[in-house]
Design an enzyme around this catalytic site. Structure first.
Site, PDB file in Angstrom:
ATOM      1  N   ASP A  82       0.854  -1.192   0.000  1.00 31.77           N
ATOM      2  CA  ASP A  82       0.000   0.000   0.000  1.00 31.77           C
ATOM      3  C   ASP A  82       0.896   1.251   0.000  1.00 31.77           C
ATOM      4  O   ASP A  82       1.847   1.346   0.791  1.00 31.77           O
ATOM      5  CB  ASP A  82      -0.867  -0.043   1.274  1.00 31.77           C
ATOM      6  CG  ASP A  82      -1.978   0.983   1.279  1.00 31.77           C
ATOM      7  OD1 ASP A  82      -2.394   1.425   0.195  1.00 31.77           O
ATOM      8  OD2 ASP A  82      -2.450   1.320   2.388  1.00 31.77           O
ATOM      9  N   HIS A 197      -7.454   9.607   4.192  1.00 25.25           N
ATOM     10  CA  HIS A 197      -7.256   8.510   5.143  1.00 25.25           C
ATOM     11  C   HIS A 197      -7.727   8.910   6.545  1.00 25.25           C
ATOM     12  O   HIS A 197      -7.764  10.092   6.875  1.00 25.25           O
ATOM     13  CB  HIS A 197      -5.771   8.137   5.222  1.00 25.25           C
ATOM     14  CG  HIS A 197      -5.244   7.557   3.940  1.00 25.25           C
ATOM     15  ND1 HIS A 197      -4.107   8.019   3.322  1.00 25.25           N
ATOM     16  CD2 HIS A 197      -5.709   6.558   3.162  1.00 25.25           C
ATOM     17  CE1 HIS A 197      -3.895   7.303   2.225  1.00 25.25           C
ATOM     18  NE2 HIS A 197      -4.857   6.425   2.099  1.00 25.25           N
ATOM     19  N   SER A 233     -11.559   4.723   2.047  1.00 18.18           N
ATOM     20  CA  SER A 233     -12.955   4.306   1.880  1.00 18.18           C
ATOM     21  C   SER A 233     -13.581   3.694   3.122  1.00 18.18           C
ATOM     22  O   SER A 233     -14.556   2.940   3.017  1.00 18.18           O
ATOM     23  CB  SER A 233     -13.070   3.334   0.704  1.00 18.18           C
ATOM     24  OG  SER A 233     -12.822   4.054  -0.477  1.00 18.18           O
ATOM     25  N   SER A 234     -13.043   4.006   4.273  1.00 18.81           N
ATOM     26  CA  SER A 234     -13.729   3.581   5.499  1.00 18.81           C
ATOM     27  C   SER A 234     -15.028   4.374   5.639  1.00 18.81           C
ATOM     28  O   SER A 234     -15.091   5.549   5.265  1.00 18.81           O
ATOM     29  CB  SER A 234     -12.835   3.813   6.723  1.00 18.81           C
ATOM     30  OG  SER A 234     -11.951   2.716   6.866  1.00 18.81           O
ATOM     31  N   ILE A 275      -9.641  -0.124   2.841  1.00 18.16           N
ATOM     32  CA  ILE A 275     -10.244   0.059   4.171  1.00 18.16           C
ATOM     33  C   ILE A 275      -9.228  -0.306   5.252  1.00 18.16           C
ATOM     34  O   ILE A 275      -8.750  -1.433   5.311  1.00 18.16           O
ATOM     35  CB  ILE A 275     -11.504  -0.828   4.312  1.00 18.16           C
ATOM     36  CG1 ILE A 275     -12.554  -0.398   3.273  1.00 18.16           C
ATOM     37  CG2 ILE A 275     -12.071  -0.765   5.730  1.00 18.16           C
ATOM     38  CD1 ILE A 275     -13.791  -1.264   3.229  1.00 18.16           C
TER      39      ILE A 275
HETATM   40  P1  13P Z   1      -9.192   4.530   5.438  1.00 17.39           P
HETATM   41  O1  13P Z   1      -8.356   5.340   6.356  1.00 17.39           O
HETATM   42  O2  13P Z   1     -10.429   5.255   5.023  1.00 17.39           O
HETATM   43  O3  13P Z   1      -9.521   3.186   5.978  1.00 17.39           O
HETATM   44  O4  13P Z   1      -8.361   4.308   4.087  1.00 17.39           O
HETATM   45  C1  13P Z   1      -7.381   3.325   3.990  1.00 17.39           C
HETATM   46  C2  13P Z   1      -6.553   3.444   2.756  1.00 17.39           C
HETATM   47  O5  13P Z   1      -6.872   4.133   1.806  1.00 17.39           O
HETATM   48  C3  13P Z   1      -5.294   2.676   2.729  1.00 17.39           C
HETATM   49  O6  13P Z   1      -4.552   2.929   1.577  1.00 17.39           O
HETATM   50  O1  G3H Z   2      -2.346   4.458   3.835  1.00 19.41           O
HETATM   51  C1  G3H Z   2      -3.105   4.477   4.763  1.00 19.41           C
HETATM   52  C2  G3H Z   2      -3.343   3.351   5.643  1.00 19.41           C
HETATM   53  O2  G3H Z   2      -4.383   3.683   6.533  1.00 19.41           O
HETATM   54  C3  G3H Z   2      -2.092   2.899   6.341  1.00 19.41           C
HETATM   55  O3  G3H Z   2      -1.810   3.629   7.461  1.00 19.41           O
HETATM   56  O4  G3H Z   2       0.640   4.174   7.355  1.00 19.41           O
HETATM   57  O5  G3H Z   2      -0.624   4.157   9.535  1.00 19.41           O
HETATM   58  O6  G3H Z   2      -0.110   2.012   8.350  1.00 19.41           O
HETATM   59  P1  G3H Z   2      -0.377   3.497   8.236  1.00 19.41           P
HETATM   60 ZN    ZN Z   3      -4.678   4.877   0.771  1.00 20.34          ZN
END
Ligand code: 13P
Ligand code: G3H
Ligand code: ZN
Length: 353
Positions: A82, A197, A233-234, A275
Site C-alpha cells: 500500500d 485517510h 474508503s472507510s 479500508i
Molecule cells: P481509510 O483510512 O479510510 O480506511 O483508508 C485506507 C486506505 O486508503 C489505505 O490505503
Molecule cells: O495508507 C493508509 C493506511 O491507513 C495505512 O496507514 O501508514 O498508519 O499504516 P499506516
Molecule cells: Zn490509501
C-alpha cells in the site's frame, strides 16, 4: 493460494463486483480478514503500508503471509504494497513475496510534496517495467488524496500532502487519467475525489460537493477497461463510534464514505476499495469494552479475541456489500511466470479507446 491483483480485478470486472483491500499489521488482523473470507467465500486483498512493514518487520511479515496462505488454502489471496513511495519500496516488497505493489507517485518520495505529472508518470513507468517482468501487478495514483471541505491533504496517518491543495490537485482529471494509464500501463488506477485517510474525512454526511463520485463516473466513461481504486474508503460507522465512545474513547462526531456510495462506485468501474480505519476502530472499540467492563483482566487474548471477532464482522459485511462473497471458488490463480509472459506478449496492455 497467492494471486496477483491484476487477475483478481479482471475477475471482479468480468463479474461486476468490488474487492475490499484491508490493511494488515499483525496476526489478529490477518486472521480476522481470512476468517471473514472463509465465512463468505470471498477472494482477499491484504495490504501492508510502509508503516506496517516497519511495525511487523519485513522478515516476520513474509512468514505471516505464508502462514495465512497455508492456513486458508482455498482462498485466493493477493498481497499488496500500500502506498509505495519509491522504486526501492516496491522492489523490496516483491522480494518479500508481494504479488502486487502500489507506486504512489502522486506525492514525492518524502510522502508530503505533491509531485508533478511528469515525475509521477516517470516513476510509475519504472515500477511497472520492473514489476511486470516478475508477473507482479502495479497500482498507480493520479490526484492527491485530501478533503474538499478544507483543502488539506490527509495527515492522520503521518503521510499526505503538506499545505492547502487546489481543487485541480484534489480531483483527478479524466483526460490526464487516460494519458497516465497509456504511458504507465498500470493494472489499476487510484483516483482522488475528496476522500482522505483516517477517521476524520467529512464534518457532515457527504454529498456530491465534498465526495465527488462524478469524477469516478467520468473516468470510467473514458477508461472503461481500467480497474479503479478508491482510497480512504472507510465508512466510520456510527455504531462503531458509539462503542468506542461508550467505553471511554473520545472521538468527536465524524463521517466516512457511506457504503452505498462505494456500491455506486462499483457500478462505475471501482474494483478495489481500501479500508483500514474501520478495522482499527472495530478492534479498538472491542478492546476498550473489555478494559472498561473487566478492569482486572490482563490476559491479552481476552482483549484480542473479541477485537478480532469485531473486525471479522466488519470484513464480512464489506465482502457481502461489495459483491465479493461467493466468488473465491471460481478463481484459479495464474502463476507469476504465466502473468509475466502475458505482460511480455502484450496481452495485458491497457485497452484504451
Ligand atoms: P481509510 O483510512 O479510510 O480506511 O483508508 C485506507 C486506505 O486508503 C489505505 O490505503
Ligand atoms: O495508507 C493508509 C493506511 O491507513 C495505512 O496507514 O501508514 O498508519 O499504516 P499506516
Ligand atoms: Zn490509501
Amino acid at each position: 493460494m497467492l494471486i496477483t491483483l491484476r487477475q483478481l480485478l479482471d475477475h471482479a470486472a468480468e463479474h461486476d463486483y468490488g474487492i475490499p483491500a484491508f490493511n494488515v499489521n499483525n496476526m489478529e488482523q490477518g486472521l480476522a480478514i481470512l476468517k471473514a473470507a472463509k465465512r463468505t467465500g470471498a477472494p482477499v486483498i491484504l495490504q501492508a503500508s510502509r508503516g506496517a512493514r516497519s511495525y511487523a518487520g519485513d522478515f516476520l511479515l513474509q512468514y505471516l503471509i505464508k502462514g495465512l496462505v497455508a492456513s486458508y488454502p482455498t482462498i485466493p489471496i493477493c498481497m499488496h504494497q500500500d502506498h509505495g513511495n519509491s522504486q526501492g519500496t516496491c522492489m523490496t516488497a516483491i522480494q518479500y513475496g508481494f504479488t502486487s505493489v502500489m507506486m504512489d507517485g502522486s506525492l514525492e518520495a518524502d510522502g508530503r510534496t505533491p509531485a508533478s505529472f511528469a515525475y509521477n508518470v516517470n516513476i510509475t513507468q519504472q515500477v511497472t517495467d520492473m514489476a511486470h517482468f516478475g508477473g507482479v501487478s502495479v497500482e498507480g495514483e493520479l490526484g492527491v488524496l485530501g478533503s474538499l471541505e478544507t483543502g488539506m491533504g490527509d495527515k492522520e496517518d503521518g503521510h499526505g500532502a503538506d499545505g492547502i491543495l487546489s481543487e485541480d490537485q484534489l480531483l483527478t482529471d479524466p483526460e490526464q487519467a487516460v494519458e497516465f494509464v497509456k504511458a504507465t500501463e498500470v493494472d489499476a488506477l487510484a483516483i482522488a475525489m475528496g476522500t482522505s485517510h483516517g477517521a476524520y474525512k467529512f464534518s457532515r454526511k457527504p454529498d456530491g460537493d465534498i465526495l465527488a463520485m462524478h469524477v469516478i463516473e467520468e473516468i470510467h466513461k473514458r477508461l472503461p477497461d481500467t480497474h479503479l481504486v478508491m482510497h480512504g474508503s472507510s465508512s466510520v460507522p456510527q455504531e462503531l463510534q458509539e462503542i468506542f465512545n461508550e467505553f471511554g474513547g473520545e472521538m468527536p462526531q465524524t463521517f466516512g464514505v457511506p457504503v452505498e456510495e462505494i456500491e455506486r462506485g462499483i457500478k462505475h468501474g471501482v474494483r478495489k476499495v481500501n479500508i483500514d480505519t474501520d478495522c482499527r476502530l472495530a478492534m479498538a472499540g472491542a478492546i476498550r469494552k473489555v478494559a472498561t467492563l473487566n478492569k482486572g483482566e490482563f490476559d491479552i487474548r481476552k482483549f484480542l479475541k473479541p477485537a478480532t471477532d469485531a473486525m471479522e464482522d466488519l470484513c464480512v459485511d464489506r465482502f457481502e456489500r461489495f459483491g465479493a462473497a461467493g466468488k473465491a471458488d471460481s478463481i484459479k490463480p495464474i502463476t507469476l511466470s504465466e502473468m509475466s509472459k502475458r505482460y511480455q506478449d502484450g496481452a495485458l496492455k491497457p485497452k484504451i479507446q
